[in-house]
Design a protein around this motif. Structure first.
Motif, PDB file in Angstrom:
ATOM      1  N   TYR A   1       9.240  77.501  73.758  1.00  0.00           N
ATOM      2  CA  TYR A   1       8.269  76.736  72.990  1.00  0.00           C
ATOM      3  C   TYR A   1       7.501  77.692  72.079  1.00  0.00           C
ATOM      4  O   TYR A   1       7.257  78.847  72.439  1.00  0.00           O
ATOM      5  N   GLN A   2       7.106  77.229  70.915  1.00  0.00           N
ATOM      6  CA  GLN A   2       6.299  78.066  70.022  1.00  0.00           C
ATOM      7  C   GLN A   2       4.997  78.455  70.715  1.00  0.00           C
ATOM      8  O   GLN A   2       4.551  79.597  70.603  1.00  0.00           O
TER       9      GLN A   2
ATOM     10  N   ASP B   1       2.131  69.824  68.354  1.00  0.00           N
ATOM     11  CA  ASP B   1       2.214  71.288  68.453  1.00  0.00           C
ATOM     12  C   ASP B   1       2.864  71.748  69.747  1.00  0.00           C
ATOM     13  O   ASP B   1       3.543  72.780  69.766  1.00  0.00           O
TER      14      ASP B   1
ATOM     15  N   TRP C   1       7.082  72.209  69.643  1.00  0.00           N
ATOM     16  CA  TRP C   1       7.886  73.023  68.726  1.00  0.00           C
ATOM     17  C   TRP C   1       8.710  74.024  69.519  1.00  0.00           C
ATOM     18  O   TRP C   1       8.188  74.742  70.369  1.00  0.00           O
TER      19      TRP C   1
ATOM     20  N   VAL D   1      11.339  77.357  69.419  1.00  0.00           N
ATOM     21  CA  VAL D   1      11.770  78.511  68.633  1.00  0.00           C
ATOM     22  C   VAL D   1      13.281  78.642  68.774  1.00  0.00           C
ATOM     23  O   VAL D   1      13.816  78.649  69.889  1.00  0.00           O
TER      24      VAL D   1
ATOM     25  N   ASP E   1      12.828  81.332  64.391  1.00  0.00           N
ATOM     26  CA  ASP E   1      11.823  80.488  63.762  1.00  0.00           C
ATOM     27  C   ASP E   1      11.542  79.261  64.622  1.00  0.00           C
ATOM     28  O   ASP E   1      12.476  78.685  65.198  1.00  0.00           O
ATOM     29  N   PRO E   2      10.272  78.841  64.722  1.00  0.00           N
ATOM     30  CA  PRO E   2       9.958  77.589  65.412  1.00  0.00           C
ATOM     31  C   PRO E   2      10.277  76.412  64.488  1.00  0.00           C
ATOM     32  O   PRO E   2       9.422  75.918  63.766  1.00  0.00           O
TER      33      PRO E   2
END
Length: 161
Positions: A19-20, A30, A33, A35, A51-52
């Motif tokens: 997870y981001q 949020d 997200w 990655v 990248d997320p």
């Protein structure tokens, strides 16, 4: 788990990293997200990005699309009237997308559209339009199903929060 789409000259390896935001923040958007780490190999060269770029629900669409492409349920995407190629499946963050470039009875040519952080470093100064850099990979239908299974196993560790 890694999802690898490759042929003799080109390959795209996708891996879910986490997870981001490892700790939930109380925001359903949020908190979800994911990655993605990727390694891309083409005749032009190789590069990686992290990248997320996928929400948990979007990530589930990847294996659904791969299975649909393997079964013949996804149509071949032709260029639009301006010669641009657009993905069949795209996501909120315009980093990854997928479309079908060609198919035969045994295999499919999967087009992986890459934008923003995902394009090769030697093309980052270009004014390329979103999703217009793509990597085509010929994959046997059984390999597509195998990739979808691997993706689903990796996603099991990342439920929606």
């Amino acid at each position: 788990m890694v999802v690898l789409l490759s042929d003799h000259a080109t390959g795209v390896e996708l891996r879910l990293v986490g997870y981001q935001f490892p700790e939930t923040r109380g925001d359903a958007y949020d908190d979800n997200w994911l990655v993605v780490a990727a390694t891309v190999t083409t005749p032009e060269g190789s590069w990686s990005f992290t990248d997320p770029c996928l929400l948990t629900d979007e990530a589930r669409e990847v294996s659904v699309w791969l299975r649909a492409a393997a079964s013949g349920a996804v149509g071949v995407t032709a260029p639009d009237r301006d010669g641009r190629l657009w993905p069949d499946t795209w996501f909120v963050e315009p980093v990854l997308g997928f479309s079908l470039a060609a198919r035969s009875d045994e295999a499919a040519v999967i087009r992986i559209h890459l934008s923003s952080e995902a394009i090769p470093p030697w093309r980052r100064d270009d004014s390329a339009d979103i999703y217009q850099y793509a990597v085509d990979v010929m994959v046997e239908k059984e390999a597509l199903l195998h990739a979808a299974d691997h993706w689903d196993r990796a996603l099991a560790s990342f439920p929606p929060r």
